[in-house]
Structure formats: C-alpha cells, structure tokens
Motif scaffolding. Structure first.
Motif, PDB file in Angstrom:
ATOM      1  N   GLU A 138    -110.671  28.873-137.389  1.00 55.07           N
ATOM      2  CA  GLU A 138    -111.012  29.539-138.649  1.00 55.07           C
ATOM      3  C   GLU A 138    -111.323  28.544-139.763  1.00 55.07           C
ATOM      4  O   GLU A 138    -111.823  28.940-140.813  1.00 55.07           O
ATOM      5  N   ASP A 139    -110.970  27.254-139.561  1.00 54.03           N
ATOM      6  CA  ASP A 139    -111.166  26.264-140.623  1.00 54.03           C
ATOM      7  C   ASP A 139    -112.635  26.181-141.024  1.00 54.03           C
ATOM      8  O   ASP A 139    -113.515  26.030-140.173  1.00 54.03           O
ATOM      9  N   ALA A 140    -112.873  26.240-142.322  1.00 51.97           N
ATOM     10  CA  ALA A 140    -114.241  26.165-142.823  1.00 51.97           C
ATOM     11  C   ALA A 140    -114.894  24.846-142.395  1.00 51.97           C
ATOM     12  O   ALA A 140    -116.077  24.797-142.064  1.00 51.97           O
ATOM     13  N   GLU A 141    -114.049  23.803-142.377  1.00 49.31           N
ATOM     14  CA  GLU A 141    -114.529  22.472-142.004  1.00 49.31           C
ATOM     15  C   GLU A 141    -115.133  22.484-140.585  1.00 49.31           C
ATOM     16  O   GLU A 141    -116.155  21.871-140.322  1.00 49.31           O
ATOM     17  N   TYR A 142    -114.461  23.204-139.674  1.00 49.84           N
ATOM     18  CA  TYR A 142    -114.945  23.280-138.300  1.00 49.84           C
ATOM     19  C   TYR A 142    -116.166  24.192-138.200  1.00 49.84           C
ATOM     20  O   TYR A 142    -117.157  23.858-137.540  1.00 49.84           O
ATOM     21  N   LEU A 143    -116.115  25.334-138.860  1.00 45.77           N
ATOM     22  CA  LEU A 143    -117.205  26.311-138.747  1.00 45.77           C
ATOM     23  C   LEU A 143    -118.516  25.754-139.295  1.00 45.77           C
ATOM     24  O   LEU A 143    -119.600  26.163-138.895  1.00 45.77           O
ATOM     25  N   LYS A 144    -118.389  24.770-140.203  1.00 43.83           N
ATOM     26  CA  LYS A 144    -119.576  24.129-140.781  1.00 43.83           C
ATOM     27  C   LYS A 144    -120.459  23.508-139.691  1.00 43.83           C
ATOM     28  O   LYS A 144    -121.672  23.434-139.840  1.00 43.83           O
ATOM     29  N   ASN A 145    -119.806  23.060-138.577  1.00 41.86           N
ATOM     30  CA  ASN A 145    -120.560  22.414-137.494  1.00 41.86           C
ATOM     31  C   ASN A 145    -121.635  23.325-136.905  1.00 41.86           C
ATOM     32  O   ASN A 145    -122.578  22.860-136.288  1.00 41.86           O
ATOM     33  N   TYR A 146    -121.443  24.622-137.063  1.00 43.28           N
ATOM     34  CA  TYR A 146    -122.402  25.564-136.475  1.00 43.28           C
ATOM     35  C   TYR A 146    -123.600  25.824-137.387  1.00 43.28           C
ATOM     36  O   TYR A 146    -124.623  26.319-136.939  1.00 43.28           O
ATOM     37  N   THR A 147    -123.451  25.499-138.662  1.00 46.15           N
ATOM     38  CA  THR A 147    -124.511  25.825-139.616  1.00 46.15           C
ATOM     39  C   THR A 147    -125.804  25.105-139.240  1.00 46.15           C
ATOM     40  O   THR A 147    -125.781  23.897-138.978  1.00 46.15           O
TER      41      THR A 147
END
Lengths: 228, 182
Positions: free
Chosen positions: B131-140
């Motif tokens: 759920e970390d925004a930092e991790y989800l950024k990788n998908y952008t």
C-alpha cells in the motif's frame, strides 16, 4: 493469597506467556507490530475477565461432568461478542487480527484460568486473576511486538524512526518472520528468568510438579499433582 | 431415578447455558448492526478513490460495462475522456476468501496513472507494504505489461499478486477502452 498477589502474579511471576508458555500461537502471530499485539492482548484480557467472572458465578450451577463444554460456550460467547464490537466500531483492528480473534476461544490461557482458578474461587478474586493474567499477556505481546517492530521495521507503534530522527540503519526483516518471532520470544523468556533470579526466586529448572506454576493450586485438590 | 438425574442435569445445564449465550449474542448482533455492514465499497467510495488515480479527471462516473470477468469489479470513466479506472481484485496471501482490491487508473494510451489499494487483508507490516505510496509509484507510467516492476522482499506473494492484478487490468483496459474512451 492477598488480592494484590492474586492480581500481580499474572504480570511476571506466573506470566501466562513468558513463564507458563501458554498461548504461544497468538503470541507469535500477532506480534509483528506492537499495536496489533496490544489489540490482541486487550481483546483477550476482556474475554478473560468476563469469562472468569461468569464461570466463577456459575461454579455451583455447572455440573462437573460438563464443565469444559460449559466453559467453552461461555468463552465462545464473549469472543463472538468482542468480535461483533470490534467489527462494528474498530474495523481496522478487526481486520488486522483476522482469524486470531476468533481463535481466542481456544486460547489455552483462558480455558486454563477457568479450570485452574475461576471454577474454584470467589467472583472478585477470579476477576482480579483474569485482569492480572490478561495484562500479563498484553504486556508480553507488547514487549515482543515492540522488539520485532523496532528491529524489523525501524518503527515503534507506527512511528518511523527514520522520519523522526532523519537516519536509521536498514531494518532487519528477519525479525518480522516467524523465525525472528521465536528468537525474540526466547530472548524475552530468558530476560524474565534473569529478573526472577535477581529477585531471588528460584527459576523453574525442570518440568514436573516442582517447576509447575500451578503447583499451589494442584496440590490442594484431590489426587494432588497427579491429577493435574 | 439416580441414573436419570445423572444424565438429565448436566444436559439441561449445558442446554440452558448455550441458549442463554445464544440469546445474548443475538441481542448484541442486532445492537451493533454487524449484519448490515456491507462487505464491499459503495460506488461513491469507488468514484472518490478513482479520482485519486486519474489526476486529470473532470468528473468520474461508473461505466455501464459488463465484462463477465469475476475479477473486474467495476469500471469508472471520466466524462472528459482523459482516462479510466478499473476496480479489480487479485488473490494474495490472505487467500481467495479475502482478495486484495485495487483501483488502477489508466490514461488514454493505456499507461498506468496511479494505483490505490482499497482493500488489503494481507499480513500487517509485511504484505500491507504494497500500500506504500513509495512502492506504488513504481507502476506509474508503465504500459503493456507490469512484469518489469520489482516485487517487495518479505512481501513476495502480496506484491506478485498486485503485479498480476495490474497485468490483468492492462488486458481488461484493451477490452474496455473502445467502449468508454471513444
């Protein structure tokens, strides 16, 4: 036994997790974070106090032959009650405890106290015993959870040290895994034994009647230790 | 008589206790309203989440789209046609009974604009790190396939499940785009 002693023995001397080694399963499973450990501990404490009170009140009504099923029904009732309350008002905690919430029913600490203490003592003493044992359980979960969270995540109660201090070494994921849980569990037990030794209380050195924390209770009843 | 009493009294005692506990639980059940708690998200909540994954969206509405795919829970389109958000579920560590749910935003070209995890029944502290925004950024900005995105050490199953979910959403995007972005 004085009231205070009835209450305080559960905190350290007869701590259900760290001395009697009961309830190991929820202890390891819900201590990846200090906060879930405390949530689990408090839910268990509530069930323990309530079930101890009710079982102590019903001790003359419940026939000996069916006492265990009766205890389990009462305990399961309170556990379901707690899970309804948590689901309705604290859904986050409900989600994080998951299956372990319903498994409080078979937590041997609760059935153990019902059988060893509440079914033989007065209501007030049983409530104090339940509260002491419950807080001892909560304290143990909090200590183990804190160690695992600090070492494994670099945070405590959700506060990240890196955000707070600006630097923090890379957390050791090992402590979050089950193996790390056992490791921390063992170290905390060792520390408790050290404290007991420092207080000049003989630590339990062997399994058996002498080393059993229930000795005082067992020897009172018919058949003595063998019936335990 | 003695024998009958021996059998009847324990039976009665246990029955009475069980019935009493059941009645008290029924009262609690009604008082807390646990039975009325909806398991999923409402459409309004989804629209709100969807607006966070399509940054340029003007006004989001739930698209009337039937896919026949059980894992595609809903499609949210922007009236300004800037993008679409897919509400998907994917099976993680918690198993089939409680899947991970996510809303994945796409722009017109099919590149991911954002991901929000709306339900994460994974292990607290481990799997919940997806759920970390930092991790989800990788998908952008990823399009076509999410296979190049790294998983998280210690949360391999949860993050692999999310990756599979994103790949599934990408496939679904191809099917959906003609209808909702045209």
């Amino acid at each position: 036994m004085s009231n205070f002693k009835t209450f305080s023995k559960g905190i350290l001397e007869e701590n259900p997790v760290l001395v009697m080694l009961l309830g190991t399963c929820p202890t390891l499973a819900t201590t990846t974070l200090a906060s879930t450990g405390v949530g689990m501990g408090l839910a268990t404490t509530f069930v323990l106090v309530c079930s101890n009170i009710v079982i102590s009140m019903l001790k003359r009504v419940i026939p000996k032959e069916v006492r265990l099923p009766c205890f389990i029904v009462v305990i399961a009732g309170f556990v379901t009650f707690v899970s309804f309350i948590l689901q309705a008002y604290i859904p986050d905690l409900y989600d994080s405890l998951g299956i372990f919430l319903s498994l409080i029913v078979v937590n041997c600490i609760i059935l153990g106290r019902a059988e060893m203490f509440a079914s033989k003592n007065k209501v007030g003493a049983s409530a104090l015993d339940g509260l002491g044992m419950g807080l001892g359980f909560t304290l143990a979960l909090f200590v183990i959870g804190s160690c695992r969270e600090i070492l494994g995540f670099g945070s405590w109660l959700g506060i990240s040290f890196e955000d707070l201090l600006g630097f923090w070494p890379e957390p050791m994921l090992f402590f979050i895994t089950p193996a790390g849980g056992f490791f921390v569990f063992g170290v905390v037990i060792a520390v408790v034994n050290l404290i007991m030794r420092a207080k000049n209380r003989k630590p339990k050195e062997k399994i058996g009647c002498e080393g059993c924390p229930h000795k005082a209770e067992c020897t009172k009843q018919e058949g003595g230790c063998d019936a335990c | 008589m003695g024998k009958a009493k021996e059998i009847l009294v324990p039976t009665l005692a246990l029955t009475v206790i069980a019935v009493l506990v059941a009645v008290l639980l029924a009262v609690t059940y009604n008082a807390t309203g646990v039975g009325n708690i909806q398991p999923g998200l409402s459409d309004e909540e989804c629209v709100e989440y969807a607006s966070t994954v399509i940054p340029d969206a003007q006004k989001l509405i739930k698209a009337d789209y039937q896919s026949g795919e059980a894992d595609l829970l809903g499609v949210y389109q922007d009236e300004g046609k800037t993008g679409v958000a897919l509400h998907i579920q994917t099976v993680g560590y918690a198993g089939k009974s409680s899947p991970i749910e996510a809303l994945i935003g796409f722009d017109k070209e099919g590149a991911v604009t954002g991901i929000v995890i709306v339900s994460c029944p994974e292990t607290p502290g481990l799997g919940t790190r997806i759920e970390d925004a930092e991790y989800l950024k990788n998908y952008t900005g990823v399009s076509g396939s999410a296979d190049g995105v790294d998983t998280i050490t210690g949360a391999t199953i949860s993050s692999t499940a999310l990756k599979a979910g994103v790949n599934f959403a990408m496939e679904q995007f191809e099917a959906v785009k003609g209808e909702v972005l045209a």
